[in-house]
Design a protein around this motif. Sequence first.
Motif, PDB file in Angstrom:
ATOM      1  N   GLN A 124      -8.519 -52.889  32.419  1.00  0.00           N
ATOM      2  CA  GLN A 124      -7.608 -53.975  32.084  1.00  0.00           C
ATOM      3  C   GLN A 124      -7.541 -54.186  30.570  1.00  0.00           C
ATOM      4  N   ASP A 164      -5.633 -51.371  29.014  1.00  0.00           N
ATOM      5  CA  ASP A 164      -4.192 -51.548  29.200  1.00  0.00           C
ATOM      6  C   ASP A 164      -3.642 -52.609  28.262  1.00  0.00           C
ATOM      7  N   GLU A 165      -4.410 -53.711  28.106  1.00  0.00           N
ATOM      8  CA  GLU A 165      -3.967 -54.779  27.196  1.00  0.00           C
ATOM      9  C   GLU A 165      -3.928 -54.281  25.758  1.00  0.00           C
ATOM     10  N   ARG A 192      -3.461 -51.180  24.798  1.00  0.00           N
ATOM     11  CA  ARG A 192      -2.315 -50.268  24.666  1.00  0.00           C
ATOM     12  C   ARG A 192      -1.009 -51.051  24.542  1.00  0.00           C
ATOM     13  N   THR A 193      -0.900 -52.111  25.358  1.00  0.00           N
ATOM     14  CA  THR A 193       0.310 -52.934  25.285  1.00  0.00           C
ATOM     15  C   THR A 193       0.437 -53.603  23.920  1.00  0.00           C
ATOM     16  N   ALA A 194      -0.693 -54.141  23.428  1.00  0.00           N
ATOM     17  CA  ALA A 194      -0.676 -54.796  22.113  1.00  0.00           C
ATOM     18  C   ALA A 194      -0.351 -53.802  21.004  1.00  0.00           C
ATOM     19  N   ALA A 243       1.404 -51.006  21.353  1.00  0.00           N
ATOM     20  CA  ALA A 243       2.818 -50.641  21.462  1.00  0.00           C
ATOM     21  C   ALA A 243       3.708 -51.741  20.876  1.00  0.00           C
ATOM     22  N   ARG A 244       3.326 -53.006  21.155  1.00  0.00           N
ATOM     23  CA  ARG A 244       4.113 -54.123  20.616  1.00  0.00           C
ATOM     24  C   ARG A 244       4.018 -54.155  19.094  1.00  0.00           C
ATOM     25  N   LYS A 273       6.050 -51.392  17.623  1.00  0.00           N
ATOM     26  CA  LYS A 273       7.478 -51.712  17.724  1.00  0.00           C
ATOM     27  C   LYS A 273       7.897 -52.660  16.610  1.00  0.00           C
ATOM     28  N   GLU A 281       8.224 -63.588  29.641  1.00  0.00           N
ATOM     29  CA  GLU A 281       9.171 -62.614  29.092  1.00  0.00           C
ATOM     30  C   GLU A 281       9.757 -63.062  27.757  1.00  0.00           C
ATOM     31  N   GLU A 297       6.945 -62.557  25.027  1.00  0.00           N
ATOM     32  CA  GLU A 297       6.820 -61.155  24.643  1.00  0.00           C
ATOM     33  C   GLU A 297       7.759 -60.804  23.490  1.00  0.00           C
TER      34      GLU A 297
END
Length: 359
Positions: free
Chosen positions: A99, A102-103, A105-107, A109-110, A113, A286, A289
Amino acid sequence: MQLFGWQELEAVGRDVGELLLPPQQRAAGRGFAQFAPDGQGLAVGVPLEIVAQRRDGSPVPVEIVVAALPAEVGAGASAFLRDLRPRRELEARERLRQQRLDEARTALARSQKLEAVGKLTGGVAHDFNNILHIISANVQLLLKSNNNAEKRLRSILDAVERGSKLSAQLLAFARRQPLHPSVVNVRSLLERMDSLLQRAAGESVAIDLAGGATLWNALVDPNQLENVILNLVINARDAMGGKGKVTIALDNLSIDSAAATADPEIEPGEYVRIAVTDTGEGMPPEVMERAFEPFFTTKPEGKGTGLGLSMAHGFVKQSGGHIRIASVPGEGTTVSIYLPRTMAEADDLATALAGKPAQ
C-alpha cells in the motif's frame, strides 16, 4: 496443547471440540465423531483454516489437517494444527508495504506531472512576459505623443497589467519567480495582515489566529507569503459562500525519517506550519487530486483563474517547503504550508517590511 494453553493432564480424554473450538463452531468438531465409526466426516489430508479458541477464551487462527491412522478395530485419525498468526502478520505487513509503495508511486507520478506542467508553464510565462514588456513600452511612448488616444491606450495598459499578473502567477507555479527571502516570524506577519485579511474575507467571515506564541522563524519571501495566505483566505471565503469561520493555526513541527517515509514528498526536518481551515463545503477526493493543477477550478466561469493553489504550491516548493490539502465533503478544508525553520533571528526591518499590505 501448549499453543492453546492446556496442560496435558487437563486435555487428555476430553472432547476436541470442547478444547479447541468456540461454542458456536463446535458443531464442526462432530466430524471427528463421524470419522471414528465409518472413516468419513472431515476430509482427510485437506488443509482447513478455522478460528480456534485458547483456554482463556481468546481466538487464534489455525490451519488443521486430518490424517487417517490405521487401527485394528474401527478407524482412527490425528489432526495437525498450525498457528496462522505469524503468516497473517507477515501478510498484513506485506499488504501495508504494498500500500505504501502504491501511494509512493502515485505521489511520484503526481509530482512528475506537476513538474512537467510547471516547466511548460514557465516557458510560456517567460515568452508571454517578454511580449507584454514590448507592448507596455510602446503604449507608454504613444501616451506621451498622442493625447487623443489616451482612453484606448489606458485600456491596453490595463490589459497588459492583467497579463503581467497572470504571468507572475504562472511563474510562481513553475517555481521560477524571483524571490527575496528574509528571516520572518510568521505570527508577526499575520498580525500585521489582520485588517487586510478581514477586508478580503468580508464581515460575515470570522478569522481566528491560533497558536504561534513560541513560533520558530522561517526564511521566506514575506510579500509572496502574504499573497499566498491572502489567496487561501479568499478561497476559504468562497468555499463558505461568504459566511463562516477561517482558522489560521500556527505551530512548530519536527518531522523524523519515519514520518517522512510515510509521505515521500516531504523531507525530514524542522518546519513552521501554517494551517488555514475553513468551515465550507469541502472537496471530494477527485477534486483534491487536481487542486494544484494550473487553471483547474470548481468556481463558476469568470469567478476564478484556477491559479491560486497552483501558485501557492509553486511558491512553497521554491521556498524549500511543502503544502498539503485535507478535506472532508460537508465539513471543510485545511490547507497546510510547511516552511523550513531557520535558526537566524528575525530582522526588525525585514519584519516591518513583511507587514506591508500586499498590493
